[in-house]
Design a protein around this motif. Structure first.
Motif, PDB file in Angstrom:
ATOM      1  N   MET A   1     -11.918  -1.178  -3.972  1.00 48.73           N
ATOM      2  CA  MET A   1     -11.561   0.219  -3.704  1.00 48.73           C
ATOM      3  C   MET A   1     -12.641   0.866  -2.840  1.00 48.73           C
ATOM      4  SD  MET A   1      -9.486   2.900  -4.376  1.00 48.73           S
ATOM      5  CE  MET A   1      -8.482   2.382  -5.773  1.00 48.73           C
ATOM      6  N   ARG A   2     -12.220   1.371  -1.727  1.00 52.73           N
ATOM      7  CA  ARG A   2     -13.122   2.198  -0.921  1.00 52.73           C
ATOM      8  C   ARG A   2     -12.257   3.273  -0.293  1.00 52.73           C
ATOM      9  NH1 ARG A   2     -15.075   3.237   4.183  1.00 52.73           N
ATOM     10  NH2 ARG A   2     -17.218   4.018   4.124  1.00 52.73           N
ATOM     11  N   PHE A   3     -12.352   4.495  -0.837  1.00 50.74           N
ATOM     12  CA  PHE A   3     -11.468   5.568  -0.386  1.00 50.74           C
ATOM     13  C   PHE A   3     -12.244   6.482   0.556  1.00 50.74           C
ATOM     14  CE2 PHE A   3      -8.838   9.487  -1.362  1.00 50.74           C
ATOM     15  CZ  PHE A   3      -7.768   9.055  -0.601  1.00 50.74           C
ATOM     16  N   ALA A   4     -12.470   5.955   1.755  1.00 57.32           N
ATOM     17  CA  ALA A   4     -13.211   6.715   2.765  1.00 57.32           C
ATOM     18  C   ALA A   4     -12.897   6.097   4.120  1.00 57.32           C
ATOM     19  CB  ALA A   4     -14.706   6.663   2.485  1.00 57.32           C
ATOM     20  N   PHE A   5     -13.182   6.847   5.171  1.00 52.54           N
ATOM     21  CA  PHE A   5     -12.972   6.338   6.525  1.00 52.54           C
ATOM     22  C   PHE A   5     -14.177   5.532   6.974  1.00 52.54           C
ATOM     23  CE2 PHE A   5     -10.122   9.937   6.119  1.00 52.54           C
ATOM     24  CZ  PHE A   5      -8.948   9.404   6.650  1.00 52.54           C
TER      25      PHE A   5
ATOM     26  N   VAL B   1      -3.882   4.895   9.083  1.00 54.24           N
ATOM     27  CA  VAL B   1      -5.186   5.423   8.661  1.00 54.24           C
ATOM     28  C   VAL B   1      -6.046   5.752   9.883  1.00 54.24           C
ATOM     29  CG1 VAL B   1      -7.304   4.911   7.380  1.00 54.24           C
ATOM     30  CG2 VAL B   1      -5.086   4.166   6.480  1.00 54.24           C
TER      31      VAL B   1
ATOM     32  N   PRO C   1      -6.906  14.466  -0.036  1.00 59.65           N
ATOM     33  CA  PRO C   1      -6.920  13.080  -0.523  1.00 59.65           C
ATOM     34  C   PRO C   1      -5.522  12.480  -0.626  1.00 59.65           C
ATOM     35  CG  PRO C   1      -8.345  14.448  -1.882  1.00 59.65           C
ATOM     36  CD  PRO C   1      -7.593  15.376  -0.976  1.00 59.65           C
TER      37      PRO C   1
ATOM     38  N   TYR D   1      -4.617  11.280   2.902  1.00 60.45           N
ATOM     39  CA  TYR D   1      -5.311  10.047   3.290  1.00 60.45           C
ATOM     40  C   TYR D   1      -4.777   8.851   2.502  1.00 60.45           C
ATOM     41  CZ  TYR D   1      -8.682  13.357   5.320  1.00 60.45           C
ATOM     42  OH  TYR D   1      -9.294  14.358   6.041  1.00 60.45           O
ATOM     43  N   ARG D   2      -4.497   9.088   1.239  1.00 61.78           N
ATOM     44  CA  ARG D   2      -3.948   8.004   0.416  1.00 61.78           C
ATOM     45  C   ARG D   2      -2.576   7.584   0.942  1.00 61.78           C
ATOM     46  NH1 ARG D   2      -0.523   8.640  -4.357  1.00 61.78           N
ATOM     47  NH2 ARG D   2      -0.611   6.716  -5.527  1.00 61.78           N
TER      48      ARG D   2
ATOM     49  N   ALA E   1      -2.871   5.349   3.918  1.00 62.09           N
ATOM     50  CA  ALA E   1      -3.199   3.965   3.558  1.00 62.09           C
ATOM     51  C   ALA E   1      -1.985   3.263   2.956  1.00 62.09           C
ATOM     52  CB  ALA E   1      -4.378   3.946   2.590  1.00 62.09           C
TER      53      ALA E   1
ATOM     54  N   MET F   1     -10.618   1.840   4.622  1.00 61.61           N
ATOM     55  CA  MET F   1      -9.972   2.372   3.426  1.00 61.61           C
ATOM     56  C   MET F   1      -9.263   1.243   2.708  1.00 61.61           C
ATOM     57  SD  MET F   1      -7.733   5.845   3.375  1.00 61.61           S
ATOM     58  CE  MET F   1      -9.036   6.886   4.023  1.00 61.61           C
ATOM     59  N   ASP F   2      -9.685   0.987   1.506  1.00 60.25           N
ATOM     60  CA  ASP F   2      -9.130  -0.132   0.748  1.00 60.25           C
ATOM     61  C   ASP F   2      -8.726   0.390  -0.624  1.00 60.25           C
ATOM     62  OD1 ASP F   2      -8.549  -2.394  -0.670  1.00 60.25           O
ATOM     63  OD2 ASP F   2     -10.587  -3.188  -0.673  1.00 60.25           O
TER      64      ASP F   2
ATOM     65  N   ALA G   1      -7.158  -1.137  -3.092  1.00 54.40           N
ATOM     66  CA  ALA G   1      -6.962  -2.102  -4.179  1.00 54.40           C
ATOM     67  C   ALA G   1      -8.241  -2.252  -4.995  1.00 54.40           C
ATOM     68  CB  ALA G   1      -6.554  -3.452  -3.594  1.00 54.40           C
TER      69      ALA G   1
ATOM     70  N   THR H   1     -16.379   7.052  -4.221  1.00 53.43           N
ATOM     71  CA  THR H   1     -16.747   6.246  -3.052  1.00 53.43           C
ATOM     72  C   THR H   1     -18.054   6.765  -2.458  1.00 53.43           C
ATOM     73  OG1 THR H   1     -14.432   5.778  -2.557  1.00 53.43           O
ATOM     74  CG2 THR H   1     -16.011   5.480  -0.759  1.00 53.43           C
TER      75      THR H   1
END
Lengths: 322, 383
Positions: free
Chosen positions: A1-5, A69, A233, A236-237, A240, B1-2, B4, B301
């Motif tokens: 999980m990496r919720f960023a640009f 994205v 958010p 952005y989600r 993705a 952006m991942d 999972a 993050t």
């Protein structure tokens, strides 16, 4: 999980933002309101020159191969300046499907957005119909002008003069891209409305102090900023999810558009109230952004429409979606 | 952006889910904010601790698993989805512990943390006083130097102390420099409540539980080893970890996702009262719960990549506390004449509603939070 640009995505966003500040500031937007096309003099060409308009086209087709994205921050930046150009229709809907010539623009009509902005200057009019996507050259349609509350948004009802076979069956994906890009624009618009209002509230004095020092004013703007904080958010989600072709991407886009529409409405109302009477004139720039927010809030499905899609999904689906 | 989670994180989720399914008390425990219910909750906390689920993000030597912030969030989602009991140790493990990790001596950490996490020594928070609520810097309880015994003598009163009547220890701010004003001259002290010189009086809360307490100090003693951080620098100690980098004070999205899920189930079970208008509000609340989840993921993050949380945390507090109220308000509307019942199968909604109403008040009222947002996020003038 990496919720960023990524750094690259942010750098590209910054470049687009800087470009738009040069080509689509409030004065240039006012010119677009008054000119024949409702479009800016130089923003489209500049965006095309840097590759933004065609970014989502495959590299083999002359694009940058961007996914949703990669593109979403461009859409948000275009919203921040209330860009008077059909960028969502072209960059996010037409170009990835190769339905428009590089450098030219597209207009889109859907059941939820029946009036096509800037259709008279578009190369193609794309119809997202239940049974597929139809793409017609502008000459093969009859355009009937309608007036938008947003003076730059030249709207047209479209009557097809020719019957064409559906170009593609990826209607849902195309519609979701359009709704998502519009949601991102609404986030950008919310940010701008809050920014210009904060600046005004720091400057405008009543009772000997800046009106921004009053709690009643502060709390309006704090509410608007908080709505935006929790809409972004979801946008952005959803970007993705579309990129990943998630099975629930449609629900995620609906969450994003509903939240972004609501956030923009709250920001517009708070901004007008905090501006007071000056905000009720067209001399203040606020109206440029507020009217775009009103227009886009109802386009590509308004908040209530998107919530109905989610309600239908929740009624069908077993609970436990994480 | 991942988007999972890793296979290891998913495995951890599966493991936690299985353990919770096998161990969560059924029927649910009575409220932990009553004397008897609190004792039962401490047994549950012991069970969690023995399975190393009480404080998953802590180092192993104190009973944790060294879990990442992501794993902590996963655990929280599973915990609340499983309908597991409220955490009566939360003011210790989520509010005090991050401060002890940052400012505590090795000796304090060894002596305090594991007993806090196992429920052997439950902690309550002593911030508010009768004349210092939102204006925390207005506290007047004092700690006076006692050189003979090597410590401090406490006098004054704390109030609205959650579960104060059941806890063995209290952490709080006390004035140690009578000359200093406002934010200066306060010291962060760790107080054993089991001593003469301390009187604790339970106060019935809005929801009928004896979950509040007044704590009176009459020359109560705190040894020097129980000063957290520097003397007279307590304000900084208390504030430094309000947006804890370890994220231990984050309000986990799992709670609101679980409530939103229950709300959808409730609406489905009441087709006659679930009008389109109410269903729309259910959906809106469900969207908000997910918005909270993804906003948290953005924050986490940032934290795991070395960033910090700032005044944005005030927006977080406003959002979750008002979301919690909305979730319960909608449920009460769905329940109609059943909403008032505090017995039977729907009782937890009225109970939960009353508890949710405390959210916009505690931990800094939402009016104060909105001032913080306006001044420190947006840059509007204080005066």
């Amino acid at each position: 999980m990496r919720f960023a640009f990524t750094e690259d995505q942010i750098a590209l966003h910054d470049a687009v933002r800087d470009l738009l500040n040069d080509h689509s500031n409030a004065a240039q937007l006012r010119e677009a309101w008054g000119n024949e096309t409702g479009r800016t003099a130089s923003a489209w060409g500049a965006l095309h020159a840097m590759g933004a308009i065609d970014a989502m086209r495959a590299e083999a087709d002359g694009g940058l191969g961007f996914n949703e994205v990669d593109a979403i921050l461009i859409a948000e930046a275009s919203g921040r300046v209330a860009l008077a150009e059909p960028i969502i229709e072209t960059m996010m809907v037409a170009a990835p499907l190769n339905l428009v010539t590089i450098g030219l623009s597209a207009a889109v009509v859907t059941h939820e957005s029946p009036f096509a902005p800037w259709a008279d200057t578009a190369e193609v009019i794309i119809e997202l119909a239940a049974d597929g996507i139809r793409s017609r050259h502008r000459q093969d349609t009859t355009l009937t002008p309608r007036s938008s509350v947003d003076g730059a948004r030249r709207l047209f009802a479209v009557s097809p003069n020719t019957e064409v076979a559906p170009a593609s069956t990826e209607v849902a994906l195309a519609f979701r891209r359009g709704a998502l890009g519009t949601a991102a624009q609404l986030c950008g618009l919310s940010e701008t409305m809050i920014t210009v209002t904060v600046a005004y509230a720091k400057e405008r004095k009543q009772f000997g102090v800046p009106i921004g020092s009053f709690q009643a004013v502060k709390h309006h703007l704090a509410n608007a900023r908080t709505k935006l904080e929790f809409a972004r958010p979801l946008v952005y989600r959803a970007a993705a999810s579309l990129r990943d072709r998630d099975a629930e991407a449609g629900v995620h886009v609906s969450m994003a558009k509903a939240a972004a529409s609501d956030a923009a409405m709250v920001a517009a109302k708070a901004s007008l109230q905090c501006h007071g009477a000056i905000g009720y004139t067209t001399e203040a720039d606020l109206h440029l952004y507020m009217k775009r927010a009103w227009a886009l809030g109802g386009s590509w499905g308004d908040a209530a429409w998107h919530r109905r899609q989610i309600t239908n999904h929740l009624e069908r689906a077993p609970i436990g979606e994480r | 952006m991942d988007l999972a989670f890793s296979p290891a994180e998913e495995a951890f989720r599966a493991e936690a889910r299985a353990w919770l399914q096998a161990n969560v008390p059924n029927p649910p425990l009575p409220s932990g904010d009553t004397k008897d219910g609190f004792a039962l909750h401490l047994e549950w906390e012991r069970q969690l601790f023995d399975a190393r689920y009480a404080v998953v993000s802590w180092p192993e030597e104190f009973g944790g698993r060294n879990a990442s912030l992501w794993e902590w969030l996963i655990f929280e989602e599973e915990y609340w989805l499983a309908g597991a009991p409220q955490r009566v140790t939360q003011n210790g493990i989520f509010l005090l512990a991050p401060t002890i990790f940052e400012f505590g001596t090795a000796e304090q950490q060894q002596r305090i943390l594991a007993k806090m996490a196992s429920g052997e020594e439950p902690w309550c928070q002593g911030w508010s006083e009768p004349n210092a609520g939102s204006d925390l810097a207005g506290i007047s309880s004092t700690a006076t130097r006692d050189d003979t015994n090597g410590g401090w003598r406490l006098n004054g009163q704390k109030t609205w102390t959650t579960r104060g009547a059941f806890c063995t220890h209290l952490f709080g701010l006390f004035r140690t420099d009578p000359e200093a004003e406002r934010h200066n001259g306060m010291t962060y002290l760790l107080v054993d409540l089991r001593q003469s010189g301390i009187t604790v009086r339970g106060v019935e809360r809005l929801d009928g539980d004896e979950g509040f307490a007044e704590v009176f100090f009459d020359d109560a003693f705190v040894p020097d080893v129980n000063v957290l951080g520097e003397v007279n620098k307590g304000w900084g100690v208390a504030m430094a970890t309000t947006g804890s980098e370890r994220g231990l004070t984050l309000r986990s999205p799992g709670r609101f996702l679980a409530t939103a899920t229950k709300l959808i189930e409730l609406a489905k079970s009441l087709p006659d009262t679930a009008t389109p208008e109410l269903k729309d509000r259910v959906t809106q609340a469900w969207i908000d719960a997910h918005a909270y989840r993804w906003q948290t993921f953005a924050t986490v993050t940032k934290l795991v990549e070395g960033g910090h949380t700032g005044p944005e945390s005030s927006m977080v507090k406003v959002f979750w506390s008002e979301l919690d109220v909305r979730l319960h308000e909608i449920a009460l509307e769905l329940l109609g004449p059943h909403a008032e019942l505090i017995d039977g199968e729907f009782a937890h909604w009225m109970k939960g509603y009353q508890f949710a109403l405390s959210g916009p008040i505690y931990a800094g009222t939402n009016e104060i939070q909105r001032n913080v947002i306006a001044e420190r996020v947006l840059g509007l003038p204080r005066k």
